[in-house]
Design an enzyme around this catalytic site. Sequence first.
Site, PDB file in Angstrom:
ATOM      1  N   LEU A  54       0.862  -1.191   0.000  1.00 35.78           N
ATOM      2  CA  LEU A  54       0.000   0.000   0.000  1.00 35.78           C
ATOM      3  C   LEU A  54       0.895   1.236   0.000  1.00 35.78           C
ATOM      4  CD1 LEU A  54      -2.444  -1.374   2.684  1.00 35.78           C
ATOM      5  CD2 LEU A  54      -2.981  -1.039   0.255  1.00 35.78           C
ATOM      6  N   HIS A  91       3.193 -10.836   9.709  1.00 33.29           N
ATOM      7  CA  HIS A  91       4.348 -11.319   8.940  1.00 33.29           C
ATOM      8  C   HIS A  91       4.964 -12.507   9.679  1.00 33.29           C
ATOM      9  CE1 HIS A  91       7.643 -11.210   6.147  1.00 33.29           C
ATOM     10  NE2 HIS A  91       8.473 -11.316   7.161  1.00 33.29           N
TER      11      HIS A  91
END
Length: 216
Positions: free
Chosen positions: A95, A111
Amino acid sequence: MARVKAAVLISGRGSNLKALIDACAAPGFPAEIALVLSNRAEAAGLDYARAAGIAHVVIDHRQFPDREAFDAAIGAAVEAAGAQLICLAGFMRLLGPVFTEQWRDRILNIHPSLLPAFRGLDTHARVLAAGVRFTGCTVHFVRPAMDDGPIIVQAAVPVQPDDDEQRLAQRVLSVEHRIFPLALGWAASGRLRVDGNHVIVDGCQEPEGVFINPAA
Ligand code: GRF
């Protein structure tokens, strides 16, 4: 009490989405999933949204001239759903800075490493190649750079001598499914405050922000 609406962005399998759906189904959980958004029509995770009766939409990044236009379409969909938080659950697009600034401290990403180590793709292969004894997973607020931003919660997972990529990924994944709902719950109940690189979890001392799971 009204629950905080969250949008979950995916690109694939959606096992973390499923963990968030399950968490939101628990009575008293402070968030609900108002929208599942995928950039890939074939993302298997969309089936979890369908099965749970959650609104879902595909916004294919290839239909847009640039990242800003794609980001704007995502923002419009998320806002139309009334979402106040965004969870990136295996969403494979970066993004841009305009979007991440607009949603600053309201976008959570998961993550599969102990950030800031092993940012990026092929995480588990690189963990194994590096010979580290511990790896884990991280939920953090999103900044424009990949896998960057203030850390909300981490879980440590030992690397076993006989691990291969798949075994290690599976063991880390099972812990991902615990810490992402934890972080979303904290965010939705307004317990998180960001001070520079640090996230303070209100109402508890620092150790609760570090969730270690040696048995995983
Ligand atoms: C997870 O390992 C997550 O940490 C990473 O991408 C993977 C997505 O898996 N960002 P799933 O789609 O949630 O099963």
